[in-house]
Design an enzyme around this catalytic site. Structure first.
Site, PDB file in Angstrom:
ATOM      1  N   ASP A 298       0.863  -1.188   0.000  1.00 38.67           N
ATOM      2  CA  ASP A 298       0.000   0.000   0.000  1.00 38.67           C
ATOM      3  C   ASP A 298       0.902   1.242   0.000  1.00 38.67           C
ATOM      4  O   ASP A 298       2.131   1.141  -0.154  1.00 38.67           O
ATOM      5  CB  ASP A 298      -1.014  -0.039   1.155  1.00 38.67           C
ATOM      6  CG  ASP A 298      -0.404   0.210   2.531  1.00 38.67           C
ATOM      7  OD1 ASP A 298       0.836   0.378   2.630  1.00 38.67           O
ATOM      8  OD2 ASP A 298      -1.171   0.233   3.513  1.00 38.67           O
TER       9      ASP A 298
ATOM     10  N   CYS B  80       2.914  -3.264   4.049  1.00 43.72           N
ATOM     11  CA  CYS B  80       2.064  -2.138   4.433  1.00 43.72           C
ATOM     12  C   CYS B  80       2.755  -1.461   5.623  1.00 43.72           C
ATOM     13  O   CYS B  80       3.951  -1.665   5.835  1.00 43.72           O
ATOM     14  CB  CYS B  80       0.620  -2.558   4.717  1.00 43.72           C
ATOM     15  SG  CYS B  80       0.360  -3.569   6.189  1.00 43.72           S
TER      16      CYS B  80
ATOM     17  N   THR C 102       2.482  -1.833   8.930  1.00 44.79           N
ATOM     18  CA  THR C 102       2.935  -2.798   9.935  1.00 44.79           C
ATOM     19  C   THR C 102       3.175  -4.198   9.373  1.00 44.79           C
ATOM     20  O   THR C 102       3.811  -5.023  10.027  1.00 44.79           O
ATOM     21  CB  THR C 102       1.857  -2.948  11.027  1.00 44.79           C
ATOM     22  OG1 THR C 102       0.631  -3.336  10.375  1.00 44.79           O
ATOM     23  CG2 THR C 102       1.646  -1.652  11.792  1.00 44.79           C
TER      24      THR C 102
ATOM     25  N   HIS D 253       6.093 -31.330  10.508  1.00 43.44           N
ATOM     26  CA  HIS D 253       5.458 -30.063  10.150  1.00 43.44           C
ATOM     27  C   HIS D 253       4.447 -30.228   9.008  1.00 43.44           C
ATOM     28  O   HIS D 253       3.494 -29.464   8.906  1.00 43.44           O
ATOM     29  CB  HIS D 253       6.515 -29.027   9.773  1.00 43.44           C
ATOM     30  CG  HIS D 253       7.503 -28.799  10.867  1.00 43.44           C
ATOM     31  ND1 HIS D 253       7.144 -28.253  12.078  1.00 43.44           N
ATOM     32  CD2 HIS D 253       8.825 -29.091  10.951  1.00 43.44           C
ATOM     33  CE1 HIS D 253       8.207 -28.201  12.870  1.00 43.44           C
ATOM     34  NE2 HIS D 253       9.235 -28.709  12.210  1.00 43.44           N
TER      35      HIS D 253
ATOM     36  N   HIS E 241       8.999 -24.496   9.136  1.00 40.86           N
ATOM     37  CA  HIS E 241       7.923 -25.146   9.891  1.00 40.86           C
ATOM     38  C   HIS E 241       6.543 -24.951   9.270  1.00 40.86           C
ATOM     39  O   HIS E 241       5.694 -25.843   9.391  1.00 40.86           O
ATOM     40  CB  HIS E 241       7.879 -24.602  11.328  1.00 40.86           C
ATOM     41  CG  HIS E 241       9.057 -25.023  12.150  1.00 40.86           C
ATOM     42  ND1 HIS E 241       9.132 -24.784  13.505  1.00 40.86           N
ATOM     43  CD2 HIS E 241      10.211 -25.666  11.815  1.00 40.86           C
ATOM     44  CE1 HIS E 241      10.283 -25.270  13.973  1.00 40.86           C
ATOM     45  NE2 HIS E 241      10.954 -25.791  12.972  1.00 40.86           N
TER      46      HIS E 241
HETATM   47  C1  RB5 Z   1      -2.141   2.638   6.432  1.00 36.38           C
HETATM   48  O1  RB5 Z   1      -2.109   3.875   7.084  1.00 36.38           O
HETATM   49  C2  RB5 Z   1      -1.930   1.509   7.434  1.00 36.38           C
HETATM   50  O2  RB5 Z   1      -3.058   1.332   8.205  1.00 36.38           O
HETATM   51  C3  RB5 Z   1      -1.562   0.235   6.711  1.00 36.38           C
HETATM   52  O3  RB5 Z   1      -0.418   0.461   5.965  1.00 36.38           O
HETATM   53  C4  RB5 Z   1      -1.259  -0.971   7.564  1.00 36.38           C
HETATM   54  O4  RB5 Z   1      -0.334  -0.681   8.554  1.00 36.38           O
HETATM   55  C5  RB5 Z   1      -2.401  -1.725   8.080  1.00 36.38           C
HETATM   56  O5  RB5 Z   1      -2.282  -2.807   8.667  1.00 36.38           O
END
Ligand code: RB5
Length: 151
Positions: free
Chosen positions: A8, A65, A67, A133, A98
């Site tokens: 993203d 993304c 996180t 596994h 695994h």
């Molecule tokens: C976008 O701002 C953020 O929410 C997205 O990149 C991600 O971290 C969501 O899990």
């Protein structure tokens, strides 16, 4: 090995760096975008990348993304996808050994691109160990198949 990659808006710079890195390493890369920092919704990227892996158009998938959480959750909704959130190389190694993970998600707001390169390298070069596994991974498939009948 052919790699599907997508991100993203939070991951676009890292994704572009990783594409260059992977091409330099000799991988074939299919880039699903996004290609701008304009805000977009990670499910719109995760789904086509996961489908490319699910339908064997690509061997492995990489998603980025902020996180790594949201985009990985989306990928794991696709049958046959085992997407591991790996913001560290040890988890990436074990996700292959695994869990036979076929996709990885990474957090651009958690780690830098140099760390991503190390993690992705480990992810792409580590083999599934099978053995005990395999039985566990087969049980994941059984869960998937039991859900299909309810859709
Ligand atoms: C976008 O701002 C953020 O929410 C997205 O990149 C991600 O971290 C969501 O899990």
């Amino acid at each position: 090995m052919k790699i599907a990659i997508g991100c993203d808006h939070a991951g676009v710079d890292c994704k572009n760096e990783l594409v260059k890195y992977l091409v330099n390493q000799g991988f074939e890369v299919k880039d699903f975008g996004t290609n701008t920092t304009e805000s977009c919704d990670y499910p719109d990227i995760a789904f086509p990348v996961a489908k490319a892996v699910c339908f064997n158009e690509c061997d492995r998938g990489i998603l980025i993304c902020g996180t790594g959480v949201g985009i990985g959750i989306c990928a794991n909704k696709v049958n046959g996808i085992r997407c591991a959130l790996c913001n560290d190389a040890f988890v990436a190694e074990l996700s292959r050994k695994h869990n036979n993970a076929n996709m990885i998600s990474l957090g651009a707001r958690v780690i830098d691109v140099e760390k991503m390169k190390q993690i992705v390298s480990v992810f792409l070069s580590t083999q599934f160990e099978g053995g005990r596994h395999q039985k566990r991974v087969d049980k994941i498939t059984l869960i998937e198949n039991s859900q299909k009948t309810r859709n």
